[in-house]
Design an enzyme around this catalytic site. Structure first.
Site, PDB file in Angstrom:
ATOM      1  N   ASP A 212      35.509  45.795  20.154  1.00 30.79           N
ATOM      2  CA  ASP A 212      35.763  46.853  21.136  1.00 30.79           C
ATOM      3  C   ASP A 212      36.535  48.029  20.539  1.00 30.79           C
ATOM      4  O   ASP A 212      37.028  47.955  19.420  1.00 30.79           O
ATOM      5  CB  ASP A 212      36.503  46.287  22.368  1.00 30.79           C
ATOM      6  CG  ASP A 212      37.642  45.337  21.987  1.00 30.79           C
ATOM      7  OD1 ASP A 212      38.096  45.380  20.827  1.00 30.79           O
ATOM      8  OD2 ASP A 212      38.071  44.568  22.851  1.00 30.79           O
TER       9      ASP A 212
ATOM     10  N   ASP B 210      44.792  38.180  31.609  1.00 27.84           N
ATOM     11  CA  ASP B 210      43.934  38.119  32.804  1.00 27.84           C
ATOM     12  C   ASP B 210      42.623  37.366  32.525  1.00 27.84           C
ATOM     13  O   ASP B 210      41.715  37.375  33.348  1.00 27.84           O
ATOM     14  CB  ASP B 210      43.624  39.539  33.325  1.00 27.84           C
ATOM     15  CG  ASP B 210      42.815  40.361  32.318  1.00 27.84           C
ATOM     16  OD1 ASP B 210      42.516  39.862  31.211  1.00 27.84           O
ATOM     17  OD2 ASP B 210      42.475  41.517  32.650  1.00 27.84           O
TER      18      ASP B 210
ATOM     19  N   HIS C 261      40.486  38.028  30.046  1.00 29.77           N
ATOM     20  CA  HIS C 261      39.384  38.809  29.457  1.00 29.77           C
ATOM     21  C   HIS C 261      39.037  38.370  28.035  1.00 29.77           C
ATOM     22  O   HIS C 261      39.879  37.866  27.305  1.00 29.77           O
ATOM     23  CB  HIS C 261      39.643  40.319  29.543  1.00 29.77           C
ATOM     24  CG  HIS C 261      40.721  40.854  28.659  1.00 29.77           C
ATOM     25  ND1 HIS C 261      41.560  41.877  29.043  1.00 29.77           N
ATOM     26  CD2 HIS C 261      41.104  40.536  27.386  1.00 29.77           C
ATOM     27  CE1 HIS C 261      42.387  42.151  28.056  1.00 29.77           C
ATOM     28  NE2 HIS C 261      42.145  41.353  27.040  1.00 29.77           N
TER      29      HIS C 261
ATOM     30  N   GLU D  10      36.698  42.622  31.443  1.00 29.36           N
ATOM     31  CA  GLU D  10      37.713  42.301  32.450  1.00 29.36           C
ATOM     32  C   GLU D  10      37.121  41.391  33.526  1.00 29.36           C
ATOM     33  O   GLU D  10      35.890  41.247  33.638  1.00 29.36           O
ATOM     34  CB  GLU D  10      38.202  43.607  33.090  1.00 29.36           C
ATOM     35  CG  GLU D  10      38.929  44.542  32.116  1.00 29.36           C
ATOM     36  CD  GLU D  10      40.340  44.079  31.745  1.00 29.36           C
ATOM     37  OE1 GLU D  10      40.589  42.857  31.689  1.00 29.36           O
ATOM     38  OE2 GLU D  10      41.194  44.942  31.492  1.00 29.36           O
TER      39      GLU D  10
HETATM   40  P1  PGA Z   1      46.623  40.178  22.055  1.00 34.09           P
HETATM   41  O1  PGA Z   1      45.385  40.566  22.963  1.00 34.09           O
HETATM   42  O2  PGA Z   1      46.055  39.544  20.845  1.00 34.09           O
HETATM   43  O3  PGA Z   1      47.304  41.490  21.711  1.00 34.09           O
HETATM   44  O4  PGA Z   1      47.472  39.261  22.845  1.00 34.09           O
HETATM   45  C1  PGA Z   1      44.373  39.628  23.175  1.00 34.09           C
HETATM   46  C2  PGA Z   1      43.295  40.229  24.050  1.00 34.09           C
HETATM   47  O5  PGA Z   1      43.588  41.146  24.825  1.00 34.09           O
HETATM   48  O6  PGA Z   1      42.149  39.769  23.962  1.00 34.09           O
END
Ligand code: PGA
Length: 260
Positions: A67, A136, A138, A143
């Protein structure tokens, strides 16, 4: 799903790095799906170490990132392009032409996304996709309520995700609302998925994705339908799993030929 519980982030990242290494040694032109955020940092550091100390060769590897923020140039310190160069590509020998990261500045997002999907197919498809998980639930930037069949496209971030990611931005600089992300359907086509999660903050998301119902409200739960997914967690991220002892027993008693 295989649940691999390690004592801490470093141990978990080393297991993940071993999985990457055995793929690349077997298939030097492997197609890797890469992720950003705090979670894969130690994995990338270990892969860089393996490149330097153990001659792990990335020269034929192709990479596709999950992404990118819409509106951020590759030179922007918070872009995922910048992150990947700082934290991984600068330490290994992936050829520049083999690096693919969604273009946050494209003036035609639908066209770009179609081409991105096409490039993955042309490369032979993703052999190994590394993933984190959002608080959350995702995956990538898919999302809650993302279609479980979705492909690479534009998405709008939840406020919770923008809040979680504020730490990567300077005080007063807004986290973008829009992103380009591989879809869940795209991720599901990777031959192997390795999802990493560390720390207590991820315990609820891990519990829901591993032991909860399959549903679009928890995009990570789609991996319950994936034929080869390994979930690598530390004790804190695993702490809410109800079958904790079972997962540990299974991992400790794997036959030698199944070990990483
Ligand atoms: P993080 O994010 O590695 O910064 O905890 C993980 C994600 O949002 O998939």
């Amino acid at each position: 799903m295989e649940i691999i519980i390690q004592k801490d982030e470093l141990a978990g990242s080393k297991v993940a790095a071993n999985i990457f290494e055995s793929l690349i040694r077997k298939k030097p032109n492997a197609v890797l799906g890469l992720a950003t955020g705090s979670t894969p940092l130690k994995l990338y550091a270990e892969l860089i170490r393996k490149h330097k100390d153990e001659a792990l060769d990335f020269s034929l590897v192709q990479t596709f990132n999950l992404d990118e923020y819409v509106g951020l140039a590759p030179e922007h310190y918070a872009s995922y392009d910048y992150f990947m160069r700082e934290n991984f590509f600068s330490g290994v020998n992936v050829a520049d032409d083999n690096i693919h990261i969604p273009d946050g500045l494209t003036d035609n997002i639908p066209d770009f996304c179609e081409q991105y999907e096409f490039a993955m197919k042309k490369a032979g498809g993703l052999d190994l996709q590394v993933l984190g998980i959002g608080t959350d639930g995702h995956l990538g930037f898919n999302e809650p309520t993302s279609s479980l069949a979705s492909r690479t496209r534009i998405k709008t971030l939840l406020e919770q995700t923008r809040e979680d990611n504020k730490r990567f931005f300077k005080e007063g600089e807004a986290v973008p609302y829009h992103v380009i992300t591989m879809g869940i359907g795209t991720i599901m086509e990777a031959k192997t998925c390795v999802l990493l999660a560390f720390g207590e903050g991820k315990a609820d998301a891990i519990k829901e994705m591993v032991e909860g119902p399959l549903c679009a409200m928890v995009p990570g739960s789609a991996l319950q339908m994936h034929p080869d997914t390994k979930i690598i967690v530390d004790e804190a991220a695993a702490s809410k799993l109800s079958k904790l002892d079972y997962y540990k027993w299974v991992y400790q008693n794997k036959p030698e030929w199944q070990q990483y």
